[in-house]
Write a protein that holds these residues in place. Structure first.
Motif, PDB file in Angstrom:
ATOM      1  N   CYS A  32      47.051  60.926  38.768  1.00  0.00           N
ATOM      2  CA  CYS A  32      47.496  61.905  37.468  1.00  0.00           C
ATOM      3  C   CYS A  32      48.526  63.060  38.193  1.00  0.00           C
ATOM      4  O   CYS A  32      49.180  63.702  37.426  1.00  0.00           O
ATOM      5  N   LEU A  33      48.554  63.271  39.505  1.00  0.00           N
ATOM      6  CA  LEU A  33      49.220  64.224  40.102  1.00  0.00           C
ATOM      7  C   LEU A  33      50.751  63.863  40.361  1.00  0.00           C
ATOM      8  O   LEU A  33      51.561  64.715  40.554  1.00  0.00           O
ATOM      9  N   LEU A  34      50.930  62.537  40.395  1.00  0.00           N
ATOM     10  CA  LEU A  34      52.256  62.158  40.695  1.00  0.00           C
ATOM     11  C   LEU A  34      53.145  62.143  39.684  1.00  0.00           C
ATOM     12  O   LEU A  34      52.814  62.576  38.597  1.00  0.00           O
ATOM     13  N   PRO A  35      54.548  62.588  40.041  1.00  0.00           N
ATOM     14  CA  PRO A  35      55.416  62.894  38.825  1.00  0.00           C
ATOM     15  C   PRO A  35      55.583  61.707  38.170  1.00  0.00           C
ATOM     16  O   PRO A  35      55.437  60.685  38.545  1.00  0.00           O
ATOM     17  N   ALA A  36      56.288  62.087  36.977  1.00  0.00           N
ATOM     18  CA  ALA A  36      56.806  61.041  35.940  1.00  0.00           C
ATOM     19  C   ALA A  36      57.949  60.080  36.433  1.00  0.00           C
ATOM     20  O   ALA A  36      59.105  60.623  35.761  1.00  0.00           O
ATOM     21  N   THR A  37      58.181  59.490  37.429  1.00  0.00           N
ATOM     22  CA  THR A  37      59.387  58.807  38.025  1.00  0.00           C
ATOM     23  C   THR A  37      59.026  57.274  38.309  1.00  0.00           C
ATOM     24  O   THR A  37      57.908  56.712  38.153  1.00  0.00           O
ATOM     25  N   TRP A  38      60.104  56.460  38.383  1.00  0.00           N
ATOM     26  CA  TRP A  38      60.020  55.196  38.422  1.00  0.00           C
ATOM     27  C   TRP A  38      59.173  54.831  39.819  1.00  0.00           C
ATOM     28  O   TRP A  38      58.163  53.558  39.862  1.00  0.00           O
ATOM     29  N   ALA A  40      57.087  56.803  41.364  1.00  0.00           N
ATOM     30  CA  ALA A  40      55.591  56.848  41.011  1.00  0.00           C
ATOM     31  C   ALA A  40      54.794  55.705  40.347  1.00  0.00           C
ATOM     32  O   ALA A  40      53.493  55.284  40.418  1.00  0.00           O
ATOM     33  N   ALA A  41      55.622  55.073  39.273  1.00  0.00           N
ATOM     34  CA  ALA A  41      55.045  53.972  38.445  1.00  0.00           C
ATOM     35  C   ALA A  41      54.752  52.896  39.509  1.00  0.00           C
ATOM     36  O   ALA A  41      53.686  52.128  39.339  1.00  0.00           O
ATOM     37  N   GLY A  42      55.559  52.677  40.413  1.00  0.00           N
ATOM     38  CA  GLY A  42      55.513  51.387  41.568  1.00  0.00           C
ATOM     39  C   GLY A  42      54.299  51.766  42.317  1.00  0.00           C
ATOM     40  O   GLY A  42      53.474  51.095  42.611  1.00  0.00           O
ATOM     41  N   VAL A  43      54.323  53.028  42.673  1.00  0.00           N
ATOM     42  CA  VAL A  43      52.985  53.553  43.715  1.00  0.00           C
ATOM     43  C   VAL A  43      51.464  53.137  42.850  1.00  0.00           C
ATOM     44  O   VAL A  43      50.741  52.727  43.305  1.00  0.00           O
ATOM     45  N   MET A  44      51.559  53.704  41.573  1.00  0.00           N
ATOM     46  CA  MET A  44      50.402  53.675  40.838  1.00  0.00           C
ATOM     47  C   MET A  44      50.263  51.887  40.675  1.00  0.00           C
ATOM     48  O   MET A  44      48.790  51.618  40.628  1.00  0.00           O
ATOM     49  N   ALA A  45      51.143  50.908  40.415  1.00  0.00           N
ATOM     50  CA  ALA A  45      50.805  49.777  40.317  1.00  0.00           C
ATOM     51  C   ALA A  45      50.398  49.329  41.468  1.00  0.00           C
ATOM     52  O   ALA A  45      49.402  48.392  41.774  1.00  0.00           O
ATOM     53  N   GLY A  46      50.981  49.617  42.743  1.00  0.00           N
ATOM     54  CA  GLY A  46      50.418  49.170  43.960  1.00  0.00           C
ATOM     55  C   GLY A  46      49.018  49.479  44.291  1.00  0.00           C
ATOM     56  O   GLY A  46      48.365  48.824  45.076  1.00  0.00           O
ATOM     57  N   VAL A  47      48.672  50.570  43.889  1.00  0.00           N
ATOM     58  CA  VAL A  47      47.242  51.232  44.025  1.00  0.00           C
ATOM     59  C   VAL A  47      46.462  50.382  43.479  1.00  0.00           C
ATOM     60  O   VAL A  47      45.202  50.027  44.041  1.00  0.00           O
ATOM     61  N   GLU A  87      61.757  56.484  31.874  1.00  0.00           N
ATOM     62  CA  GLU A  87      61.336  56.731  33.055  1.00  0.00           C
ATOM     63  C   GLU A  87      59.893  57.256  33.067  1.00  0.00           C
ATOM     64  O   GLU A  87      58.840  56.815  33.525  1.00  0.00           O
ATOM     65  N   SER A  88      59.690  58.273  32.318  1.00  0.00           N
ATOM     66  CA  SER A  88      58.573  59.198  31.865  1.00  0.00           C
ATOM     67  C   SER A  88      57.681  58.097  31.011  1.00  0.00           C
ATOM     68  O   SER A  88      56.316  58.006  31.603  1.00  0.00           O
ATOM     69  N   ALA A  89      58.172  57.465  30.320  1.00  0.00           N
ATOM     70  CA  ALA A  89      57.237  56.331  29.599  1.00  0.00           C
ATOM     71  C   ALA A  89      56.483  55.430  30.484  1.00  0.00           C
ATOM     72  O   ALA A  89      55.342  55.050  30.473  1.00  0.00           O
ATOM     73  N   ALA A  90      57.408  54.900  31.470  1.00  0.00           N
ATOM     74  CA  ALA A  90      56.773  53.855  32.313  1.00  0.00           C
ATOM     75  C   ALA A  90      55.898  54.628  33.225  1.00  0.00           C
ATOM     76  O   ALA A  90      54.747  53.783  33.601  1.00  0.00           O
ATOM     77  N   ALA A  91      56.173  55.940  33.783  1.00  0.00           N
ATOM     78  CA  ALA A  91      55.050  56.290  34.743  1.00  0.00           C
ATOM     79  C   ALA A  91      53.791  56.808  34.034  1.00  0.00           C
ATOM     80  O   ALA A  91      52.739  56.626  34.492  1.00  0.00           O
ATOM     81  N   ASN A  92      53.942  57.271  32.741  1.00  0.00           N
ATOM     82  CA  ASN A  92      52.500  57.732  31.979  1.00  0.00           C
ATOM     83  C   ASN A  92      51.911  56.532  31.489  1.00  0.00           C
ATOM     84  O   ASN A  92      50.544  56.692  31.470  1.00  0.00           O
ATOM     85  N   THR A  93      52.606  55.394  31.124  1.00  0.00           N
ATOM     86  CA  THR A  93      51.809  54.286  30.724  1.00  0.00           C
ATOM     87  C   THR A  93      51.123  53.696  31.860  1.00  0.00           C
ATOM     88  O   THR A  93      50.108  53.134  31.747  1.00  0.00           O
TER      89      THR A  93
END
Length: 198
Positions: A32-38, A40-47, A87-93
């Motif tokens: 939740c603290l990661l920025p809304a960037t591409w 960050a979306a990749g990091v979230m998916a990896g986690v 970009e924000s949509a991908a990260a927030n979703t």
């Protein structure tokens, strides 16, 4: 009460409910603290992939969790695309999908009674504010389990429709899903009343 727990002997199953809940909450807080960037979306998916790659969970279960929540993810993505851009949509979703998937992982690898006891212990300080920790814990546990339970009911209705050769009509899906959801709510209410919860 419907439980999503699936017995197993993997690391997630062996980890005690308290540390496991705290660890997954920290992971969700971190994403939740990661920025809304591409990236960050990749990091979230990896986690999320790393959490489910542990023996006893598995990618198939992750797939089931994501399929079960596809409507929530879809609505979130569309709303974010309209107002914030790709970009924000991908990260927030990704944030929402990962949080729901990790909540599912907790429910799948922790017995409901253990989870309830853990949450109740964590809420003991609320007793000083004249809030019943047991009731607050029960409310939170039931709330957290509602989304996966409804997703499971939706999957059951869809499978029954496919078995009968039915199409993907929303009208034919909504009525049996509503009946099953209300039946679950009645059973849950009866179980709570039997335990003296008002």
């Amino acid at each position: 009460m419907v439980t999503l727990y699936r017995p197993g002997d993997g690391p997630w199953h062996r980890l005690r409910a308290g540390p496991k809940t705290a660890l997954l909450l920290l992971v969700v807080l971190g994403i939740c603290l990661l920025p809304a960037t591409w990236w960050a979306a990749g990091v979230m998916a990896g986690v999320c992939l790393a959490c489910y790659a542990v023996p006893g969970a598995g990618m198939r279960e992750l797939g089931r969790q994501l399929v079960a929540t596809r409507w929530i993810v879809g609505v979130t993505l569309v709303g974010q695309l309209i107002f914030l851009g790709p970009e924000s949509a991908a990260a927030n979703t990704s944030r929402v999908a990962v949080a729901v998937a990790l909540a599912g992982l907790l429910a799948l690898t922790t017995r409901a009674t253990e989870l309830l006891e853990t949450v109740e212990r964590a809420m003991q300080p609320l007793a000083r504010l004249r809030i019943d920790p047991g009731r607050a814990a029960l409310t939170l546990t039931v709330t957290l389990s509602t989304l996966p339970v409804l997703a499971s009911l939706a999957r059951t209705v869809r499978e029954a429709q496919r078995a009968r050769g039915g199409g993907r009509s929303l009208r034919h899906f909504a009525m049996p899903f509503l009946v099953m959801a209300l039946k679950h709510a009645d059973e849950l209410g009866e179980a709570l009343a039997a335990r003296g919860v008002r």
